[in-house]
Design a protein around this motif. Structure first.
Motif, short mmCIF file in Angstrom:
data_model
loop_
_atom_site.label_atom_id
_atom_site.label_comp_id
_atom_site.label_asym_id
_atom_site.label_seq_id
_atom_site.Cartn_x
_atom_site.Cartn_y
_atom_site.Cartn_z
N THR A 169 0.84 -1.20 0.00
CA THR A 169 0.00 0.00 0.00
C THR A 169 0.87 1.25 0.00
OG1 THR A 169 -1.79 -1.12 1.18
CG2 THR A 169 -1.76 1.28 1.27
N ALA A 170 1.95 1.23 0.75
CA ALA A 170 2.85 2.39 0.83
C ALA A 170 3.43 2.73 -0.54
CB ALA A 170 3.97 2.11 1.82
N ARG A 171 3.58 1.75 -1.40
CA ARG A 171 4.10 1.99 -2.74
C ARG A 171 3.02 2.49 -3.69
NH1 ARG A 171 7.65 -3.62 -3.29
NH2 ARG A 171 9.42 -2.96 -1.98
N LEU A 172 1.80 2.05 -3.46
CA LEU A 172 0.70 2.42 -4.36
C LEU A 172 0.14 3.81 -4.08
CD1 LEU A 172 -1.22 -0.98 -4.47
CD2 LEU A 172 0.09 0.06 -6.34
N LEU A 173 0.04 4.19 -2.80
CA LEU A 173 -0.59 5.46 -2.45
C LEU A 173 0.05 6.67 -3.14
CD1 LEU A 173 -1.56 5.19 1.33
CD2 LEU A 173 -3.09 5.57 -0.62
N PRO A 174 1.39 6.80 -3.15
CA PRO A 174 1.97 7.98 -3.82
C PRO A 174 1.60 8.05 -5.30
CG PRO A 174 3.59 6.91 -2.42
CD PRO A 174 2.42 5.98 -2.49
N LYS A 175 1.49 6.90 -5.96
CA LYS A 175 1.10 6.90 -7.37
C LYS A 175 -0.34 7.36 -7.53
CE LYS A 175 4.18 2.97 -8.33
NZ LYS A 175 4.24 1.56 -8.80
N LEU A 176 -1.21 6.88 -6.64
CA LEU A 176 -2.62 7.23 -6.72
C LEU A 176 -2.85 8.70 -6.44
CD1 LEU A 176 -5.59 6.11 -6.96
CD2 LEU A 176 -5.56 6.01 -4.47
N LEU A 177 -2.10 9.24 -5.49
CA LEU A 177 -2.34 10.60 -5.02
C LEU A 177 -1.41 11.63 -5.65
CD1 LEU A 177 -2.79 9.80 -1.21
CD2 LEU A 177 -4.55 9.95 -2.98
N ALA A 178 -0.58 11.22 -6.59
CA ALA A 178 0.38 12.14 -7.20
C ALA A 178 -0.33 13.34 -7.82
CB ALA A 178 1.20 11.41 -8.26
N GLY A 179 0.14 14.54 -7.44
CA GLY A 179 -0.41 15.76 -8.02
C GLY A 179 -1.75 16.19 -7.48
N ARG A 180 -2.26 15.49 -6.47
CA ARG A 180 -3.56 15.86 -5.93
C ARG A 180 -3.44 17.14 -5.12
NH1 ARG A 180 -4.09 12.44 -9.29
NH2 ARG A 180 -5.38 10.57 -9.08
N SER A 181 -4.35 18.06 -5.37
CA SER A 181 -4.36 19.33 -4.65
C SER A 181 -5.34 19.25 -3.50
CB SER A 181 -4.78 20.47 -5.59
OG SER A 181 -5.04 21.63 -4.86
N ARG A 182 -4.85 19.50 -2.29
CA ARG A 182 -5.74 19.45 -1.13
C ARG A 182 -6.80 20.54 -1.20
NH1 ARG A 182 -1.64 18.19 3.96
NH2 ARG A 182 -0.82 16.24 3.14
N ALA A 183 -6.45 21.64 -1.84
CA ALA A 183 -7.41 22.74 -1.92
C ALA A 183 -8.58 22.38 -2.81
CB ALA A 183 -6.73 24.00 -2.45
N LEU A 184 -8.28 21.65 -3.88
CA LEU A 184 -9.34 21.32 -4.84
C LEU A 184 -9.96 19.95 -4.57
CD1 LEU A 184 -7.75 22.57 -8.17
CD2 LEU A 184 -9.62 23.62 -6.90
N CYS A 185 -9.17 19.04 -4.07
CA CYS A 185 -9.65 17.67 -3.92
C CYS A 185 -8.96 17.04 -2.73
CB CYS A 185 -9.37 16.88 -5.20
SG CYS A 185 -10.01 15.21 -5.19
N SER A 186 -9.47 17.28 -1.54
CA SER A 186 -8.77 16.86 -0.34
C SER A 186 -9.15 15.47 0.14
CB SER A 186 -9.07 17.86 0.80
OG SER A 186 -10.45 17.83 1.11
N SER A 187 -10.10 14.84 -0.52
CA SER A 187 -10.61 13.58 0.02
C SER A 187 -10.15 12.38 -0.79
CB SER A 187 -12.14 13.61 0.06
OG SER A 187 -12.63 12.39 0.52
N LEU A 188 -9.57 11.42 -0.09
CA LEU A 188 -9.27 10.14 -0.72
C LEU A 188 -10.56 9.47 -1.15
CD1 LEU A 188 -7.10 8.01 -1.40
CD2 LEU A 188 -7.44 7.08 0.89
N ASN A 189 -11.62 9.77 -0.42
CA ASN A 189 -12.94 9.26 -0.75
C ASN A 189 -13.30 9.61 -2.19
OD1 ASN A 189 -15.85 9.22 -1.08
ND2 ASN A 189 -15.97 8.89 1.12
N ALA A 190 -12.99 10.82 -2.61
CA ALA A 190 -13.34 11.27 -3.95
C ALA A 190 -12.65 10.43 -5.01
CB ALA A 190 -12.97 12.75 -4.13
N GLU A 191 -11.44 9.97 -4.71
CA GLU A 191 -10.71 9.16 -5.67
C GLU A 191 -11.21 7.72 -5.70
OE1 GLU A 191 -8.51 8.05 -8.59
OE2 GLU A 191 -8.43 10.10 -7.87
N LEU A 192 -11.38 7.14 -4.53
CA LEU A 192 -11.72 5.72 -4.47
C LEU A 192 -13.22 5.46 -4.59
CD1 LEU A 192 -9.32 4.51 -1.65
CD2 LEU A 192 -9.01 4.33 -4.11
#
Length: 204
Positions: free
Chosen positions: A152-175
């Motif tokens: 999981t530690a290897r996958l999370l940075p790939k999934l969240l790369a470039g995500r802006s907390r101001a615009l999209c702060s929720s992991l919920n929104a991605e998954l």
């Protein structure tokens, strides 16, 4: 219900169950068996318990002289013979060539033993990626810490790369988009959120 109507209902119940006790027991047994005999033992027993709870109350009130459910018997539940996946099965599942979102969600669920709702409720800002842990809200509103491992530690940075907390702060929104129909057209994060691009690609 007006008092006089309540008394009439009580008297009617008394007459039905006591004045015609034998017929009532037979009819109730036949009806209940017809209604629930085709269901799983757990379902059958649950409804029988509910009925007997009501009967116990009626008997306490003096509305019944005998238990009309006495011919009904709880059913034995079949033993659960389902087998858990082996480690090899799980490794094969996690090694499948699937989109990064699915792979991350499956891996995180396996490594943390958390519920899907708990993982889907995580916020990016609350992920302690350095220590591989996050605070989640368990069933019943209890707060707990989940911990993940290397995969999981290897996958999370790939999934969240470039995500802006101001615009999209929720992991919920991605998954959470994993649980939406393919034709879903509303962006969880709004215009500019990385999930908007994902949404467009999934519906194009």
């Amino acid at each position: 219900m007006p008092p006089e109507n309540e008394r009439l209902s009580q008297e009617r119940a008394y007459l039905i169950f006591n004045g015609q006790a034998r017929h009532t027991i037979e009819r109730l047994t036949a009806w209940f068996t017809h209604q629930w005999s085709g269901r799983a033992p757990a379902t059958f027993n649950r409804h029988l318990d509910a009925l007997r709870s009501a009967v116990a109350f009626w008997m306490d009130q003096g509305w019944l002289a005998a238990d009309p459910t006495r011919r009904l018997r709880r059913r034995d539940r079949a033993p659960d013979r389902t087998r858990a996946l082996t480690v090899a099965d799980i490794e094969a599942l996690l090694d499948l060539e699937v989109p990064l979102r699915e792979k991350t969600l499956w891996t995180m669920l396996y490594e943390t033993a958390a519920r899907a709702s708990e993982v889907l409720g995580l916020d990016i800002a609350n992920l302690d990626r350095r220590n591989r842990r996050a605070r989640v809200t368990r069933k019943g509103s209890a707060v707990d810490i989940i911990v993940w491992q290397t995969r999981t530690a290897r996958l999370l940075p790939k999934l969240l790369a470039g995500r802006s907390r101001a615009l999209c702060s929720s992991l919920n929104a991605e998954l959470a988009s994993l649980w939406q129909p393919a034709t879903w057209t509303r962006s969880l994060g709004g215009p500019g959120c990385p999930t908007d691009a994902l949404r467009r690609s999934s519906t194009s």
